[in-house]
Design a protein around this motif. Structure first.
Motif: not given
Length: 288
Positions: A195-196, A227, A229, A249-250, A253-254
């Motif tokens: 996580n962040q 993260k 994934d 997907s996350a 996006e990152q």
């Protein structure tokens, strides 16, 4: 609905109409192998391309060149064949997609031993084929070896990839310490974090150690994190880029967030205009 990416694409189009392009060179490196450097390099190049930029991806991971595999293309010839005069530069360029190009590297270190000025001049002349690139993303080898430092010194900006493992963090710091002699600014990408909060903690730990042990006041910035994934593993099995296979997907996006930050940072940076394009970069790494 207009997104930030749409606005950035429009900005790029307007800028391309009004100014001469100056290629920005971005080196992606790591203190140790196995932290996802090449995967990030390929997906970052694709993300910049998707934002409307013309992008080249140079496989400079001497000894482990594999971007052709990640991009699912065949590289029969590479940069070493150009330096030897066996083929022209345009013959090795692989158009992955319109506006996205792969420059295949060699799996040995012979490329850095070339000093034949005639052949090199011929090589530089051929670089005009891609002289209007917006970005050249360089996937370097891992570690602080001489050949890696050669590519890092020739680049405009350096992004260091690391992961939560203690060995990766230690090696990332070692890389920062070596590079601090010649650079005022370095960027970190934290990969494979939960996580962040974990990403911020690792960054702060590295930053504190750097401040305590490096005399020079170097600006160390975390430009982003990725993260863990499942989209990455799925894309790897299919031999496709996760940013292309699963753009919503996350982790995609990152990567796009990192690409947008890079574009904004380097669009503001004023580069010396004495030479532009790929010839400036390759003259640096081959010491001409």
């Amino acid at each position: 609905m207009t997104t930030q990416a749409d606005k950035l694409q429009e900005l790029v189009k307007e800028q391309n109409k009004t100014k001469k392009r100056t290629t920005k060179f971005i080196a992606i490196t790591s203190g140790k192998g196995g932290v996802g450097k090449s995967t990030i390099s390929a997906n970052l190049a694709y993300a910049l391309h998707s934002l409307g930029f013309k992008v080249g991806l140079f496989d400079a991971d001497i000894g482990l060149a594999n971007l052709d595999v990640l991009l699912k293309v065949n590289a029969d010839k590479n940069i070493l064949h150009v330096l030897k005069g066996e083929v022209e530069f345009k013959d090795i360029i692989i158009e992955v997609e319109k506006g996205l190009y792969l420059i295949p590297g060699d799996s040995g270190d012979e490329i850095l031993k070339y000093s034949d000025e005639f052949l090199f001049d011929r090589f530089v002349d051929g670089l005009e084929v891609l002289n209007d690139l917006d970005f050249l993303v360089i996937d370097t080898g891992a570690g602080i070896g001489k050949e890696v430092q050669t590519f890092l010194e020739a680049s405009d900006e350096v992004l260091i990839v690391t992961a939560p493992e203690p060995a990766a963090i230690t090696d990332a710091y070692a890389m920062i310490k070596v590079l601090s002699d010649k650079r005022d600014r370095l960027f970190l990408i934290l990969n494979q974090v939960d996580n962040q909060k974990e990403a911020n903690g690792i960054y702060q730990k590295i930053s504190n150690v750097a401040k305590a042990n490096i005399d020079k006041d170097i600006k160390l910035q975390m430009i982003g994190y990725l993260k863990k994934d499942s989209a990455i593993q799925k894309a790897s099995i299919k031999r496709v880029l996760f940013t292309k296979d699963n753009p919503l997907s996350a982790v995609s996006e990152q990567i796009f967030n990192i690409a947008k930050k890079i574009a904004q940072i380097l669009e503001r940076k004023v580069l010396v205009e004495e030479e532009t394009g790929l010839s400036r970069f390759f003259k640096k790494i081959l010491r001409f």
